[in-house]
Design a protein around this motif. Structure first.
Motif, PDB file in Angstrom:
ATOM      1  N   HIS A  90       4.607  -8.612   4.694  1.00 36.30           N
ATOM      2  CA  HIS A  90       4.041  -9.193   3.480  1.00 36.30           C
ATOM      3  C   HIS A  90       3.238  -8.164   2.687  1.00 36.30           C
ATOM      4  O   HIS A  90       3.068  -8.298   1.493  1.00 36.30           O
ATOM      5  CB  HIS A  90       3.163 -10.399   3.844  1.00 36.30           C
ATOM      6  N   TYR A  91       2.757  -7.112   3.348  1.00 41.67           N
ATOM      7  CA  TYR A  91       1.955  -6.098   2.677  1.00 41.67           C
ATOM      8  C   TYR A  91       2.850  -5.176   1.850  1.00 41.67           C
ATOM      9  O   TYR A  91       3.944  -4.845   2.250  1.00 41.67           O
ATOM     10  CB  TYR A  91       1.201  -5.237   3.701  1.00 41.67           C
ATOM     11  N   ASP A  92       2.341  -4.753   0.686  1.00 39.89           N
ATOM     12  CA  ASP A  92       3.069  -3.740  -0.061  1.00 39.89           C
ATOM     13  C   ASP A  92       2.561  -2.358   0.351  1.00 39.89           C
ATOM     14  O   ASP A  92       1.615  -2.232   1.118  1.00 39.89           O
ATOM     15  CB  ASP A  92       2.970  -3.949  -1.571  1.00 39.89           C
ATOM     16  N   ALA A  93       3.193  -1.317  -0.149  1.00 42.36           N
ATOM     17  CA  ALA A  93       2.878   0.045   0.289  1.00 42.36           C
ATOM     18  C   ALA A  93       1.432   0.419  -0.012  1.00 42.36           C
ATOM     19  O   ALA A  93       0.776   1.087   0.796  1.00 42.36           O
ATOM     20  CB  ALA A  93       3.827   1.035  -0.375  1.00 42.36           C
ATOM     21  N   GLY A  94       0.916   0.008  -1.144  1.00 43.09           N
ATOM     22  CA  GLY A  94      -0.463   0.331  -1.507  1.00 43.09           C
ATOM     23  C   GLY A  94      -1.468  -0.291  -0.555  1.00 43.09           C
ATOM     24  O   GLY A  94      -2.453   0.352  -0.167  1.00 43.09           O
ATOM     25  N   GLU A  95      -1.221  -1.533  -0.150  1.00 40.96           N
ATOM     26  CA  GLU A  95      -2.123  -2.207   0.786  1.00 40.96           C
ATOM     27  C   GLU A  95      -2.091  -1.525   2.155  1.00 40.96           C
ATOM     28  O   GLU A  95      -3.133  -1.348   2.788  1.00 40.96           O
ATOM     29  CB  GLU A  95      -1.741  -3.673   0.930  1.00 40.96           C
ATOM     30  N   ILE A  96      -0.913  -1.150   2.589  1.00 41.93           N
ATOM     31  CA  ILE A  96      -0.798  -0.478   3.883  1.00 41.93           C
ATOM     32  C   ILE A  96      -1.535   0.858   3.846  1.00 41.93           C
ATOM     33  O   ILE A  96      -2.275   1.197   4.768  1.00 41.93           O
ATOM     34  CB  ILE A  96       0.683  -0.271   4.259  1.00 41.93           C
ATOM     35  N   ARG A  97      -1.354   1.617   2.774  1.00 39.38           N
ATOM     36  CA  ARG A  97      -2.016   2.912   2.632  1.00 39.38           C
ATOM     37  C   ARG A  97      -3.536   2.735   2.654  1.00 39.38           C
ATOM     38  O   ARG A  97      -4.249   3.473   3.336  1.00 39.38           O
ATOM     39  CB  ARG A  97      -1.575   3.575   1.331  1.00 39.38           C
ATOM     40  N   THR A  98      -4.033   1.738   1.930  1.00 36.58           N
ATOM     41  CA  THR A  98      -5.473   1.481   1.886  1.00 36.58           C
ATOM     42  C   THR A  98      -6.003   1.118   3.268  1.00 36.58           C
ATOM     43  O   THR A  98      -7.046   1.632   3.697  1.00 36.58           O
ATOM     44  CB  THR A  98      -5.775   0.340   0.894  1.00 36.58           C
ATOM     45  N   ARG A  99      -5.278   0.261   3.993  1.00 41.87           N
ATOM     46  CA  ARG A  99      -5.714  -0.138   5.330  1.00 41.87           C
ATOM     47  C   ARG A  99      -5.711   1.049   6.291  1.00 41.87           C
ATOM     48  O   ARG A  99      -6.621   1.199   7.110  1.00 41.87           O
ATOM     49  CB  ARG A  99      -4.817  -1.253   5.865  1.00 41.87           C
ATOM     50  N   LEU A 100      -4.698   1.902   6.192  1.00 41.13           N
ATOM     51  CA  LEU A 100      -4.647   3.074   7.068  1.00 41.13           C
ATOM     52  C   LEU A 100      -5.802   4.030   6.776  1.00 41.13           C
ATOM     53  O   LEU A 100      -6.409   4.585   7.695  1.00 41.13           O
ATOM     54  CB  LEU A 100      -3.311   3.801   6.917  1.00 41.13           C
ATOM     55  N   HIS A 101      -6.118   4.214   5.499  1.00 42.61           N
ATOM     56  CA  HIS A 101      -7.251   5.077   5.145  1.00 42.61           C
ATOM     57  C   HIS A 101      -8.561   4.498   5.668  1.00 42.61           C
ATOM     58  O   HIS A 101      -9.417   5.240   6.169  1.00 42.61           O
ATOM     59  CB  HIS A 101      -7.323   5.277   3.631  1.00 42.61           C
ATOM     60  N   GLN A 102      -8.717   3.176   5.587  1.00 45.81           N
ATOM     61  CA  GLN A 102      -9.929   2.540   6.102  1.00 45.81           C
ATOM     62  C   GLN A 102     -10.040   2.741   7.610  1.00 45.81           C
ATOM     63  O   GLN A 102     -11.114   3.074   8.121  1.00 45.81           O
ATOM     64  CB  GLN A 102      -9.932   1.042   5.777  1.00 45.81           C
TER      65      GLN A 102
END
Length: 57
Positions: free
Chosen positions: A31-43
């Motif tokens: 359900h996550y898009d690429a931007g959300e995944i990138r943000t979560r990984l950075h966090q």
């Protein structure tokens, strides 16, 4: 013989329940898009770095 039938049925039900849980988790993950995944990984990375710095000092 009846005990074996019950154990077999329990095993089948456990397999079905596990498959349903995996499918649900996969739907949530996709359900996550690429931007959300990138943000979560950075966090997560920032949190890990902060924990490492805290444990060193």
């Amino acid at each position: 013989m009846r005990v074996w039938k019950l154990l077999g049925l329990a095993g089948i039900l456990a397999g079905v329940a596990t498959g349903a849980a995996v499918a649900r988790d996969e739907r949530v993950r996709r359900h996550y898009d690429a931007g959300e995944i990138r943000t979560r990984l950075h966090q997560k990375h920032d949190e890990a770095v902060a924990r490492a710095e805290t444990s060193e000092g």
